[in-house]
Design an enzyme around this catalytic site. Structure first.
Site, PDB file in Angstrom:
ATOM      1  CG  HIS A 181      -0.124   0.126   2.512  1.00 31.03           C
ATOM      2  ND1 HIS A 181       0.317  -0.974   3.215  1.00 31.03           N
ATOM      3  CD2 HIS A 181       0.342   1.196   3.205  1.00 31.03           C
ATOM      4  CE1 HIS A 181       0.998  -0.585   4.279  1.00 31.03           C
ATOM      5  NE2 HIS A 181       1.035   0.728   4.284  1.00 31.03           N
ATOM      6  CG  HIS A 221      -4.037   0.452   4.311  1.00 34.41           C
ATOM      7  ND1 HIS A 221      -3.407  -0.750   4.487  1.00 34.41           N
ATOM      8  CD2 HIS A 221      -3.254   1.369   4.940  1.00 34.41           C
ATOM      9  CE1 HIS A 221      -2.301  -0.573   5.198  1.00 34.41           C
ATOM     10  NE2 HIS A 221      -2.187   0.684   5.474  1.00 34.41           N
ATOM     11  CG  HIS A 276       4.310   4.677   4.555  1.00 33.81           C
ATOM     12  ND1 HIS A 276       3.445   5.280   5.418  1.00 33.81           N
ATOM     13  CD2 HIS A 276       3.792   3.423   4.367  1.00 33.81           C
ATOM     14  CE1 HIS A 276       2.453   4.476   5.734  1.00 33.81           C
ATOM     15  NE2 HIS A 276       2.631   3.329   5.104  1.00 33.81           N
ATOM     16  CG  HIS A 292      -0.108   0.484  12.016  1.00 30.67           C
ATOM     17  ND1 HIS A 292       0.499   1.691  12.224  1.00 30.67           N
ATOM     18  CD2 HIS A 292       0.512  -0.054  10.944  1.00 30.67           C
ATOM     19  CE1 HIS A 292       1.451   1.873  11.312  1.00 30.67           C
ATOM     20  NE2 HIS A 292       1.483   0.816  10.529  1.00 30.67           N
ATOM     21  CE1 TYR A 331       5.089   3.474   8.002  1.00 28.72           C
ATOM     22  CE2 TYR A 331       4.769   3.217  10.364  1.00 28.72           C
ATOM     23  CZ  TYR A 331       4.248   3.315   9.085  1.00 28.72           C
ATOM     24  OH  TYR A 331       2.898   3.250   8.893  1.00 28.72           O
ATOM     25  CD  GLU A 355       3.800   0.193   7.212  1.00 28.15           C
ATOM     26  OE1 GLU A 355       3.189   0.562   6.188  1.00 28.15           O
ATOM     27  OE2 GLU A 355       3.252   0.055   8.312  1.00 28.15           O
TER      28      GLU A 355
END
Lengths: 304, 304, 304, 304
Positions: free
Chosen positions: D150, D197, D211, D243, D252, D262
């Site tokens: 993503h 996502h 990112h 998260h 990250y 990431e």
């Protein structure tokens, strides 16, 4: 071969007993095994002895003492003599001064911390038992570590305290941190067993407590521990990471009194003939927090 | 406190040296540290000593001997006397009989297996070194265990061999399997350290080898180990599972000569004062294979 | 793009309702969301809809039907026409025939199994909610899977049923097993989503149920699932292993009526343009049980 | 059901092509599949298409464009019309403008970023192949993610860009962050698939890149990724954590040009009918870094 079997107990001073009980039983997930006036006794589910953590009501946080369990009375006597020969003053703690405990000898190490050696304590057994046991019990709460794993303390003269633990108590030094010129020891990791450390010191004020580490099975349990801490709004000081020193996996946080705790997994196995691993102070960030590779200010400053 | 530090080495008989070297270096992922006439010396990446596995060319598979490293010559001398007092005949293996080794004493235990005790062996160091080390080295191959972990042997009189290891060599018995009537020991798990076992016996023919266990970090590494075995078409006898005994996580497979190997993770930490966990023979399936809960025929029968 | 969103529900026939409730709520760890005469409705903690599993009291085990949730009524109508055009007979299930459900269409697929398509079902929400949620809820019981993941069925004509799911319902075939001559399909793995499979078929008797797979997070959760099954004395048919097909990690076991269940983790992500992976029947052992590399007799034979 | 299959490619601007190639092939562990003047084409081992990452030599870092692969030309045409109807200007990228690519349409979204839609790209296959494949290939290097997962971008008007992705491109919004008064959207997480996502936006300057996330299997692989980054002296901005949003596990870090990368594992599976999870801005710390529970300054500021 000195007869010291393991880190057996840690007595911590806490400010509010009820709040501390809630935290140590529901968030950490220890089991309360007894209480007397001003003290609560706790054990992890996988420990046999009556307690490994004692909470003492006090007006300031910190460590009252750390105790090592010794194999037998002969080993204990021999150690007493060596401790006195080193110049430490011994106090005798009488049987049942604290719940479920036999006699102990108490003494002050060169960094000013109180230590005890003992061989008698009631054995209450683990939650899985010793007869056709399951690998883990039902009904665990919170982080549910297997055991108290190690303690980190601060002190000024790490050469002397290291010498004390090596020569008098028979520990081996698994790792050390030295200044770049090699002249001064600023970190010392000591083991009486095959663990990567049972006790460690970093340079700092004498007689201060840095943290108590509790053992969890693996890196995934470190994640779950951190999740549980967040759910319970416990302050997480250092989010999950790997140590360079010990290779362990870790998360750091604080009990309600400000005593630092750690959930620790996966350090290596050590043996007495292994050479001491050396870290230079310019790499201390990497040694302590392998991914961040720099120190965290609070980590040096928040002591109890 | 007897001075035995660890399982130090295992000499295995193999049928085809080249095929075995391929297997032990590329599939298991050990490092070859030397060879002489008829023998190959190997170590795991996280071991300090020159070798932990010796492959000896032979016309039959099995174990030549298992060696324990002792802390020093004083401990070794004391152990020698106790071994002789027990009635075992000692042979002295002279310095450099095998590569990088000092003197050793060799003796036969009550189950007929050859054991050695020694204190001298060249230390060549780990792949990560002892100066500001990374937690794991680049360039690992195959399963890449940290170390030789333990050995399982078979024998007839487990009471006597257990007594030998406890009384003479100072091991503690972490777990045992007994017949349902409690009369006869049919499994015995013994530790000289804080590991769940360094050596174990199950009831069976004397002087036979059951398996050598190599330590991997965790359950995910057991999966990767099993994947690697399948990729390399190695016969997997027992797919990943948990042991009831030791709580360890495991996969079993065979080297090209039929010697059984194991990748083992996560056994508990044991101490000398822990009570011996007892399994009854009717639960032996659960004890050995916690998920299957019954024995696997080949597991009792395939011995070398 | 056909509008089929996911495997929505599975109605299983069970022999003893109380025993099944105990198993599905305490061992699997689903939540009971309702019951009516002869049926119990259950959902996993991470599912939004009212139920994904319906237990129907019956005198024989097996699958009553499997239902797919469709995006909206337009997609549903379009699918109905295509199903009828393929030659299947549609039955209309009226609103509230079962608890919390709207209308559904029911039809028989070429392998004789009953399927339903629907778009309306009450949404009761997950245990973590949709407002500043924690990543996982407190109070989970048993295996506690996130969701119903997939179903495996048996049937004779896999070419036709595959064509039906691809052409009529818009699935893509992620993997297939073919005879060595490439002439006959003996396994077919089908996805309506980005999962490795939502539904699969292996060659066997028509209208039989092989297993329902429940999703757990990872390989460590597969271990914990297997531990929980052993603690609860549930029969484990296939101990933890990896699938070659889907790459998933798995443990297989049986509900009290003999319906096979699976805890499944980590299959790959698939897309409609990915080529179909082909396994030849001589490698079916490796495809299904990557470590064992041979079939397990019960796995083909125990069907409900 | 709009026909958008997945995030297909990301073209990043990098300052030093050689240094970037070293980083993306040896540290991230992508495979170089081609190069032309000023561009390097890379794919992850588990991706079928010719490339998912394009590195474009430039004098500033950032994202040139992000491309979504569409199911077929019919879907592409329909999407073009809807994009134009929304008011965006389309540019046509001709066949073979970049290596291995067919035609694409390029347009600017309301936040000023360039996007492309396309359906043709050469399919070169994964490292494990599609015939009786092993679950993972030998010879992986570095972090070795499965795929590009993503992208997160910043922009000012998140309401409009969200409406664009939902109404025009058929995404569903899995999560959003809103101001405490509920008036303004400050974070928007959008999926065209069953992933948590494919693309996300946080409030910030228009046309900036936050990112690119690469998918790794699980939390243990996140640890290994962080270890690899430290070994390679790559700056780790956020050490391993979870998260709250997506529940994913993450680390990250920055590529040599300052583009944030990431390694991401374990987000949940989403469906179009799932309600949008809402976070309030006062909990944004917890939403993004579940353990730390507060923002990291660089995380909002370091944009390319």
């Amino acid at each position: 071969m000195s007869g010291i079997m393991r880190i057996g107990r840690l007595e911590l001073r806490v400010l509010d007993l009820e709040e501390s009980i809630h935290y140590y039983t529901n968030v950490i997930g220890l089991e309360e095994t007894g209480r007397d006036k001003d003290r609560i006794y706790l054990k992890a589910w996988d420990e046999y002895d009556h307690h490994s953590i004692i909470l003492q009501k006090s007006d300031r946080a910190g460590m009252d003492h750390m105790g090592f369990k010794v194999a037998d009375v002969y080993a204990l006597e021999k150690l007493e003599k060596k401790i006195e020969a080193f110049g430490c003053t011994l106090t005798r703690i009488t049987d049942r001064t604290r719940l479920a405990e036999g006699q102990a000898v108490r003494f002050e190490i060169p960094t000013g911390h109180s230590m005890e050696l003992y061989t008698e304590i009631e054995q209450v057994g683990t939650s899985t038992g010793t007869f056709n046991p399951h690998p883990w019990p039902d009904g665990l709460r919170g982080i549910a570590p297997h055991r108290l794993d190690h303690t980190l303390l601060t002190g000024d003269d790490l050469e002397t305290v290291t010498r004390f633990f090596k020569e008098v108590l028979g520990f081996h030094q698994t790792e050390k941190i030295v200044t770049v010129d090699g002249e001064t020891m600023v970190g010392s990791f000591l083991s009486a067993t095959n663990k990567a450390h049972d006790l460690a010191f970093v340079k700092g004020p004498d007689n201060k407590f840095h943290h108590a580490g509790f053992f969890v099975d693996n890196w995934y349990e470190v994640l779950k521990a951190a999740d549980i801490l967040s759910k319970n709004k416990v302050q997480v000081e250092v989010t999950p990471t790997r140590h360079g020193i010990t290779r362990g996996q870790t998360v750091y946080f604080f009990d309600p009194s400000g005593n630092r705790n750690e959930a620790f997994a996966s350090g290596y196995l050590s043996y007495a003939d292994f050479p001491t691993i050396t870290w230079t102070e310019d790499k201390i960030g990497t040694g302590i927090f392998y991914h961040r590779r720099e120190m965290i200010e609070s980590f040096s400053k928040a002591l109890t």
